[in-house]
Motif scaffolding. Structure first.
Motif, PDB file in Angstrom:
ATOM      1  N   ILE A 171       0.855  -1.192   0.000  1.00  0.00           N
ATOM      2  CA  ILE A 171       0.000   0.000   0.000  1.00  0.00           C
ATOM      3  C   ILE A 171       0.888   1.239   0.000  1.00  0.00           C
ATOM      4  CG2 ILE A 171      -1.868   1.201   1.217  1.00  0.00           C
ATOM      5  CD1 ILE A 171      -2.799  -1.589   0.903  1.00  0.00           C
ATOM      6  N   GLY A 172       0.679   2.159  -0.933  1.00  0.00           N
ATOM      7  CA  GLY A 172       1.431   3.410  -0.956  1.00  0.00           C
ATOM      8  C   GLY A 172       0.494   4.604  -0.906  1.00  0.00           C
ATOM      9  N   LEU A 173       0.973   5.684  -0.321  1.00  0.00           N
ATOM     10  CA  LEU A 173       0.186   6.909  -0.204  1.00  0.00           C
ATOM     11  C   LEU A 173       0.728   7.892  -1.247  1.00  0.00           C
ATOM     12  CD1 LEU A 173      -1.982   8.114   1.721  1.00  0.00           C
ATOM     13  CD2 LEU A 173      -0.120   8.753   3.258  1.00  0.00           C
ATOM     14  N   LEU A 174      -0.125   8.315  -2.176  1.00  0.00           N
ATOM     15  CA  LEU A 174       0.339   9.225  -3.236  1.00  0.00           C
ATOM     16  C   LEU A 174       0.638  10.594  -2.627  1.00  0.00           C
ATOM     17  CD1 LEU A 174       0.911   9.582  -6.258  1.00  0.00           C
ATOM     18  CD2 LEU A 174      -1.491  10.166  -6.581  1.00  0.00           C
ATOM     19  N   SER A 175       1.872  11.074  -2.802  1.00  0.00           N
ATOM     20  CA  SER A 175       2.257  12.339  -2.177  1.00  0.00           C
ATOM     21  C   SER A 175       3.209  13.113  -3.078  1.00  0.00           C
ATOM     22  CB  SER A 175       2.881  12.067  -0.809  1.00  0.00           C
ATOM     23  OG  SER A 175       3.038  13.275  -0.092  1.00  0.00           O
ATOM     24  N   ASN A 176       3.615  14.289  -2.609  1.00  0.00           N
ATOM     25  CA  ASN A 176       4.515  15.113  -3.413  1.00  0.00           C
ATOM     26  C   ASN A 176       5.986  14.824  -3.104  1.00  0.00           C
ATOM     27  OD1 ASN A 176       3.986  16.315  -0.887  1.00  0.00           O
ATOM     28  ND2 ASN A 176       4.676  18.301  -1.589  1.00  0.00           N
ATOM     29  N   GLY A 177       6.264  13.592  -2.696  1.00  0.00           N
ATOM     30  CA  GLY A 177       7.637  13.191  -2.425  1.00  0.00           C
ATOM     31  C   GLY A 177       7.627  11.942  -1.567  1.00  0.00           C
ATOM     32  N   HIS A 178       8.735  11.205  -1.587  1.00  0.00           N
ATOM     33  CA  HIS A 178       8.807   9.958  -0.829  1.00  0.00           C
ATOM     34  C   HIS A 178       8.955  10.189   0.674  1.00  0.00           C
ATOM     35  CE1 HIS A 178      10.039   7.945  -4.727  1.00  0.00           C
ATOM     36  NE2 HIS A 178       9.054   7.220  -4.286  1.00  0.00           N
ATOM     37  N   GLU A 179       9.585  11.286   1.034  1.00  0.00           N
ATOM     38  CA  GLU A 179       9.920  11.521   2.435  1.00  0.00           C
ATOM     39  C   GLU A 179       8.655  11.588   3.301  1.00  0.00           C
ATOM     40  OE1 GLU A 179      10.616  13.464  -0.150  1.00  0.00           O
ATOM     41  OE2 GLU A 179      12.778  13.548  -0.397  1.00  0.00           O
ATOM     42  N   ASN A 200       0.286  -3.692   4.757  1.00  0.00           N
ATOM     43  CA  ASN A 200       1.646  -3.711   4.207  1.00  0.00           C
ATOM     44  C   ASN A 200       1.966  -2.327   3.620  1.00  0.00           C
ATOM     45  OD1 ASN A 200       4.053  -4.403   3.047  1.00  0.00           O
ATOM     46  ND2 ASN A 200       3.192  -5.805   1.527  1.00  0.00           N
ATOM     47  N   PHE A 201       2.124  -1.344   4.515  1.00  0.00           N
ATOM     48  CA  PHE A 201       2.282   0.054   4.097  1.00  0.00           C
ATOM     49  C   PHE A 201       3.739   0.345   3.766  1.00  0.00           C
ATOM     50  CE2 PHE A 201       2.728   4.659   5.481  1.00  0.00           C
ATOM     51  CZ  PHE A 201       2.176   5.166   4.331  1.00  0.00           C
ATOM     52  N   ILE A 202       3.985   0.823   2.534  1.00  0.00           N
ATOM     53  CA  ILE A 202       5.368   1.072   2.109  1.00  0.00           C
ATOM     54  C   ILE A 202       5.732   2.551   2.128  1.00  0.00           C
ATOM     55  CG2 ILE A 202       5.491  -1.031   0.697  1.00  0.00           C
ATOM     56  CD1 ILE A 202       5.164   0.861  -1.775  1.00  0.00           C
ATOM     57  N   GLY A 203       4.811   3.410   2.595  1.00  0.00           N
ATOM     58  CA  GLY A 203       5.131   4.833   2.723  1.00  0.00           C
ATOM     59  C   GLY A 203       4.585   5.675   1.584  1.00  0.00           C
ATOM     60  N   ASN A 204       5.078   6.908   1.515  1.00  0.00           N
ATOM     61  CA  ASN A 204       4.668   7.802   0.428  1.00  0.00           C
ATOM     62  C   ASN A 204       5.210   7.284  -0.897  1.00  0.00           C
ATOM     63  OD1 ASN A 204       3.317   9.666   2.003  1.00  0.00           O
ATOM     64  ND2 ASN A 204       5.094  11.017   2.235  1.00  0.00           N
ATOM     65  N   ILE A 205       4.418   7.443  -1.948  1.00  0.00           N
ATOM     66  CA  ILE A 205       4.904   7.060  -3.269  1.00  0.00           C
ATOM     67  C   ILE A 205       4.682   8.203  -4.257  1.00  0.00           C
ATOM     68  CG2 ILE A 205       4.541   4.571  -2.951  1.00  0.00           C
ATOM     69  CD1 ILE A 205       2.169   5.653  -5.237  1.00  0.00           C
ATOM     70  N   GLU A 206       5.393   8.129  -5.382  1.00  0.00           N
ATOM     71  CA  GLU A 206       5.253   9.100  -6.463  1.00  0.00           C
ATOM     72  C   GLU A 206       4.816   8.357  -7.722  1.00  0.00           C
ATOM     73  OE1 GLU A 206       9.088  10.990  -6.734  1.00  0.00           O
ATOM     74  OE2 GLU A 206       8.484  12.443  -5.227  1.00  0.00           O
ATOM     75  N   ALA A 207       4.484   9.108  -8.739  1.00  0.00           N
ATOM     76  CA  ALA A 207       4.003   8.509  -9.988  1.00  0.00           C
ATOM     77  C   ALA A 207       4.945   7.430 -10.509  1.00  0.00           C
ATOM     78  CB  ALA A 207       3.822   9.601 -11.035  1.00  0.00           C
ATOM     79  N   ARG A 208       6.239   7.650 -10.351  1.00  0.00           N
ATOM     80  CA  ARG A 208       7.220   6.705 -10.875  1.00  0.00           C
ATOM     81  C   ARG A 208       7.036   5.298 -10.282  1.00  0.00           C
ATOM     82  NH1 ARG A 208      12.856   8.857 -12.762  1.00  0.00           N
ATOM     83  NH2 ARG A 208      11.254  10.156 -13.704  1.00  0.00           N
ATOM     84  N   ASP A 209       6.651   5.245  -9.002  1.00  0.00           N
ATOM     85  CA  ASP A 209       6.440   3.938  -8.362  1.00  0.00           C
ATOM     86  C   ASP A 209       5.301   3.186  -9.032  1.00  0.00           C
ATOM     87  OD1 ASP A 209       8.256   4.250  -5.896  1.00  0.00           O
ATOM     88  OD2 ASP A 209       7.087   6.079  -5.894  1.00  0.00           O
TER      89      ASP A 209
END
Lengths: 343, 343
Positions: A171-179, A200-209
């Motif tokens: 699971i990823g959260l769409l954000s304006n950066g990985h941090e 299974n949370f993997i953190g913030n993600i960006e379009a590239r992911d």
């Protein structure tokens, strides 16, 4: 039986009728809701030998109608009658390529929410290079609180683990950066909630992911999800149009294009998320699947068959159990308490 | 003289030095801030005959550094010293390909805002089929109030009308649909404000309007703007990777690719917004231009020359006057009064 809103979508009713008949030929019983005269004119001569039933409706909800107003004023619209058929047990699932906001509102008003769910949401598979990711919400939930985003993650987890071979989706959260410090106020709060959950949370993600396939479920509010889908589509259009113009300029390039038909066809197939078969509205009691307004009969057929599958596997009951099991995670702390880390 | 943060960016310092030297050869005087030993090793043998000056700095702000913390703890970083050079009048403009959040914070803290501006914002040209549109904010302003969005429109109008041949740019509000009722709470409020302004406001827009070139200035918050840029980039990558894989599969396709080199090169050029020359940070007192972290020397040279042009035309003074002239429009009604139409 699948209740089909035959009057919704840019190519309605003809593309809907064609797609629904194709699904019926594959063994899915269809309840076609819409203007009977128009529908009869479009049906093939052998339609009565297929399991297709017609339900006449007077009104139509257009793509431009404001959802809440339309639901209130057009109770006899095809979209409404199809939803009622599901609520009354006449049909096991609903399908529409029409006004998605109106479907969402009708789903909540007529069918009701899954217990514990704040906001039902629409999910859609987005293509990646080697795998697709399921993005939720791409529907109409703007201004989402962190607790809604958390529930989108839960529903996305349920949908992907139940309908694909992935057991514990990332699971990823769409954000304006990985941090972890990146994101809007509510995204940062949702990050905290998800970090403390058993997902299974993997953190913030960006379009590239998404395009690289390092995430299975992409969580975002419906405003951002809608824009994400449309920017991806717009970029594909841009590529197609620019190449078309440039190819026209030289016969060498035209020849090259002929030799490259294979890769271009593959690109179209791998990049076309409508192939996967419609977008489910999750968190309502009935099975509801929608489709892009411009969908062609082939995609509509796929989406109707997918709705039939979802109904057979009792997807909603399973989502409901999963949500109830995780009830203790739903609102782990008071929404109004600002998290120290997010300033 | 342009103050250049030589240590910021994925390809720093070598790509920055190469781009800065190329700008110097085109007549732009450069103040290169960074680790002197590293910079000297990268400079060409004739650098002292060019107008390039070095300023040694000890620290570096990385792409992952949290902006506010980095600004506080690394006062002797290249980014900070370059910004100080602008504030102290040593240089007329600032350039960095580094941490854009840190540039934004440093710009506000060291250089100060243009009077009347709530939030400085970063704008970038996005490519369209026949014209590009200027998207503002693509920087770090998440959670924007309607009044901030309104000011982004004002700054976008100023920038586009001053730096291009478009006299009265068409302003669009990026939303989840064209209809006036679509949008998040703040987007709907911004719609009201823009409708009542003297700007050439064309209403809500979608991604398609950007690629089709029916809008000149695209207004959104920095969260949505950042995701928009990255989804567009991610989609380009997807197209490139999928075509590459598919072409590898057949020698006929490989031959086709060779014949289509022209159109692919044109696509790359027409789709590459870094060609246009950096992204300005608008609403701060000094001239500040940033670049994508992965920019190559050619784009860096263009961005530095663009910064020089912006400084020559006194862009900030003009934006400031425009904002002051429109001061009466800035907060046309009490922010806290909900608009009836938005429910």
């Amino acid at each position: 039986m699948i209740a089909v809103d035959a009057m919704g979508g840019d190519r309605a009713p003809y593309a809907i009728v064609e797609g629904a008949v194709a699904a019926a030929r594959k063994g899915v019983p269809i309840l076609l809701c819409g203007n009977e005269e128009k529908l009869r004119a479009l049906l093939p001569s052998d339609w009565q030998s297929l399991s297709v039933m017609l339900k006449h409706t007077e009104h139509e909800i257009s793509m431009d109608d404001e959802p809440v107003k339309a639901i209130r004023s057009k109770k006899n619209a095809a979209l409404m009658r199809a939803m009622q058929a599901v609520v009354q047990g006449e049909a096991s699932a609903f399908f529409s390529a029409g006004n998605s906001g109106a479907v969402l509102v009708a789903g909540v008003v007529l069918s009701g929410r899954v217990p514990g769910i704040h906001r039902p949401a629409v999910g859609a598979f987005l293509p990646g290079q080697h795998s697709s990711s399921f993005c939720i919400d791409v529907g109409g939930n703007v201004d989402c609180k962190a607790s809604y985003l958390y529930q989108f993650a839960l529903m996305g987890h349920a949908y992907v683990s139940l309908t694909t071979s992935i057991e514990n989706p990332r699971i990823g959260l769409l954000s304006n950066g990985h941090e972890a410090y990146k994101g809007s106020r509510e995204v940062k709060k949702a990050y905290e909630k998800l970090s403390r959950s058993s997902l299974n949370f993997i953190g913030n993600i960006e379009a590239r992911d998404m395009s690289e396939g390092t995430v299975d479920v992409v969580v975002c509010d419906g405003f951002v999800g809608n824009i994400t889908l449309k920017v991806a589509e717009g970029t594909f259009d841009f590529v197609r149009q620019v190449l078309k113009e440039e190819i026209e300029k030289s016969w060498v390039a035209k020849l090259g294009y002929l030799l490259m038909k294979g890769p271009f066809k593959a690109l179209k197939e791998r990049g076309d998320y409508t192939e996967i078969g419609g977008a489910p509205l999750l968190g309502v009691q009935g099975t509801v699947v929608i489709c892009h307004g411009s969908s062609k009969p082939y995609s509509i057929r796929n989406a109707i068959r997918h709705a039939d599958n979802c109904a057979s596997m009792k997807l909603n009951d399973k989502i409901s159990s999963l949500v109830l099991e995780n009830q203790n995670l739903l609102l782990p702390r008071n929404e109004s308490t600002p998290l120290a880390a997010t300033g």
